[in-house]
Design an enzyme around this catalytic site. Structure first.
Site, PDB file in Angstrom:
ATOM      1  N   HIS A   1      -1.546  47.713 -46.710  1.00 25.04           N
ATOM      2  CA  HIS A   1      -1.405  48.520 -47.916  1.00 25.04           C
ATOM      3  C   HIS A   1      -1.523  50.006 -47.430  1.00 25.04           C
ATOM      4  O   HIS A   1      -0.673  50.549 -47.693  1.00 25.04           O
ATOM      5  CB  HIS A   1      -2.383  48.073 -48.860  1.00 25.04           C
TER       6      HIS A   1
ATOM      7  N   HIS B   1      -6.612  56.101 -50.252  1.00 28.57           N
ATOM      8  CA  HIS B   1      -5.800  56.564 -51.496  1.00 28.57           C
ATOM      9  C   HIS B   1      -6.702  57.360 -52.569  1.00 28.57           C
ATOM     10  O   HIS B   1      -7.687  56.781 -52.987  1.00 28.57           O
ATOM     11  CB  HIS B   1      -5.220  55.339 -52.210  1.00 28.57           C
TER      12      HIS B   1
ATOM     13  N   ASP C   1      -7.362  47.016 -52.164  1.00 26.19           N
ATOM     14  CA  ASP C   1      -5.753  46.817 -52.541  1.00 26.19           C
ATOM     15  C   ASP C   1      -5.260  45.799 -51.803  1.00 26.19           C
ATOM     16  O   ASP C   1      -3.984  45.787 -51.673  1.00 26.19           O
ATOM     17  CB  ASP C   1      -5.113  48.185 -52.581  1.00 26.19           C
TER      18      ASP C   1
ATOM     19  N   HIS D   1     -10.133  52.228 -48.545  1.00 25.37           N
ATOM     20  CA  HIS D   1      -9.201  52.963 -47.856  1.00 25.37           C
ATOM     21  C   HIS D   1      -8.924  54.439 -48.518  1.00 25.37           C
ATOM     22  O   HIS D   1      -9.490  54.717 -49.587  1.00 25.37           O
ATOM     23  CB  HIS D   1      -7.914  52.180 -48.084  1.00 25.37           C
TER      24      HIS D   1
ATOM     25  N   HIS E   1      -7.761  46.666 -59.103  1.00 20.97           N
ATOM     26  CA  HIS E   1      -6.898  46.885 -60.033  1.00 20.97           C
ATOM     27  C   HIS E   1      -6.606  45.392 -61.117  1.00 20.97           C
ATOM     28  O   HIS E   1      -6.900  44.346 -60.510  1.00 20.97           O
ATOM     29  CB  HIS E   1      -5.525  47.305 -59.683  1.00 20.97           C
TER      30      HIS E   1
ATOM     31  N   ASP F   1      -6.988  57.342 -55.657  1.00 19.86           N
ATOM     32  CA  ASP F   1      -7.599  56.269 -56.946  1.00 19.86           C
ATOM     33  C   ASP F   1      -8.894  55.443 -56.544  1.00 19.86           C
ATOM     34  O   ASP F   1      -9.269  54.600 -57.096  1.00 19.86           O
ATOM     35  CB  ASP F   1      -6.409  55.753 -57.685  1.00 19.86           C
ATOM     36  N   HIS F   2      -8.988  55.841 -54.827  1.00 19.57           N
ATOM     37  CA  HIS F   2     -10.225  54.840 -54.381  1.00 19.57           C
ATOM     38  C   HIS F   2     -11.099  55.814 -53.983  1.00 19.57           C
ATOM     39  O   HIS F   2     -12.267  55.347 -53.599  1.00 19.57           O
ATOM     40  CB  HIS F   2      -9.808  54.040 -53.463  1.00 19.57           C
TER      41      HIS F   2
END
Length: 243
Positions: free
Chosen positions: A114, A58, A133, A56, A171, A60-61
């Site tokens: 998400h 985001h 996530d 996805h 995570h 942090d990905h």
């Protein structure tokens, strides 16, 4: 020969997965939040990263996409529904598409909630799932762009996968998730036992993932939720949980 999977902890609680298919020698990285530790680990192992798979959009990905791509020439694959939010994408994929890493093949699963276009990569033969996530050990992702109905459908779908399937989430949330789970199902002895194991692992600085579908069926309140309404109530409670 089984695939080699390396867990790379980055930022405060992210895991980046470095995956090597030994027959072909091909290597890819799943959801690189940053580039430097990933490139360093691949270099240390003398693996050349040829692909990046995103679940996805985001940051942090996807934050490491550009630098890894620049350093290696890697091809970036990610969700078609989020292509405008991942500018480094070379290939977009949807439900049912197939992606290959050397001799291994994964099917793309659409698992929105998400984020609106969240996907997962399922290696059926190898019994591996890279889920981003959507599903966590003893938990699920927050409903930022989707609904409880979507997440409940995701949980039902994932619960139907083979019990031995190893689940690689992004995570280290298991301790908090476990502390919530015991309040959600106080009579569930499997949850209590697993929480004790997780507390011991975290006290020693050890990781708690990957998990398995079997473990989540037994100890994940979100996967065990009997209805959309039950999952929605659990998610709202978890969002406000301070344990």
């Amino acid at each position: 020969m089984p695939m080699e999977i390396v867990r790379i902890p980055v930022l405060s609680d992210n895991y980046v997965w470095l995956v090597h298919e030994p027959v072909s020698g091909e290597t890819m990285v799943v959801d690189p939040a940053v580039a430097e530790p990933v490139l360093a680990e691949a270099d240390r192992r003398r693996w050349r990263i040829g692909q990046i798979w995103n679940t996805h959009w985001h940051p942090d990905h996807t934050g490491g996409n550009a630098a890894i791509k620049a350093a290696t020439g890697a091809i970036v694959t990610g969700p078609a529904a989020e292509a405008e939010r991942i500018p480094t994408l070379d290939r977009t994929v949807r439900e049912g598409d197939r992606v290959r890493l050397g001799e291994a093949e994964a099917q793309v699963l659409e698992v929105p909630a998400h984020t609106a276009g969240h996907i997962a990569y399922h290696f059926a033969e190898e019994e591996m799932l890279f889920i981003g996530d959507t599903l966590f050990a003893m938990g699920c992702g927050r409903l930022f762009e989707g609904s409880a109905a979507q997440m409940h459908a995701n949980m039902t779908r994932l619960a139907a996968l083979p019990a031995e399937t190893r689940v690689y989430c992004a995570h280290e949330y298991t301790l908090s998730n476990g502390r919530f789970a015991v309040t959600a199902e106080p009579g569930n002895g499997d949850i209590a036992e697993r929480l004790r194991e997780v507390e011991s692992l975290r006290a020693s600085g050890e990781a708690t993932v990957p998990t398995t579908i079997a473990a989540e069926r037994a100890t994940n309140p979100f996967m065990r939720a009997s209805s959309v309404e039950a999952l929605a109530a659990l998610r709202a409670a978890k969002d406000n949980f301070r344990g």
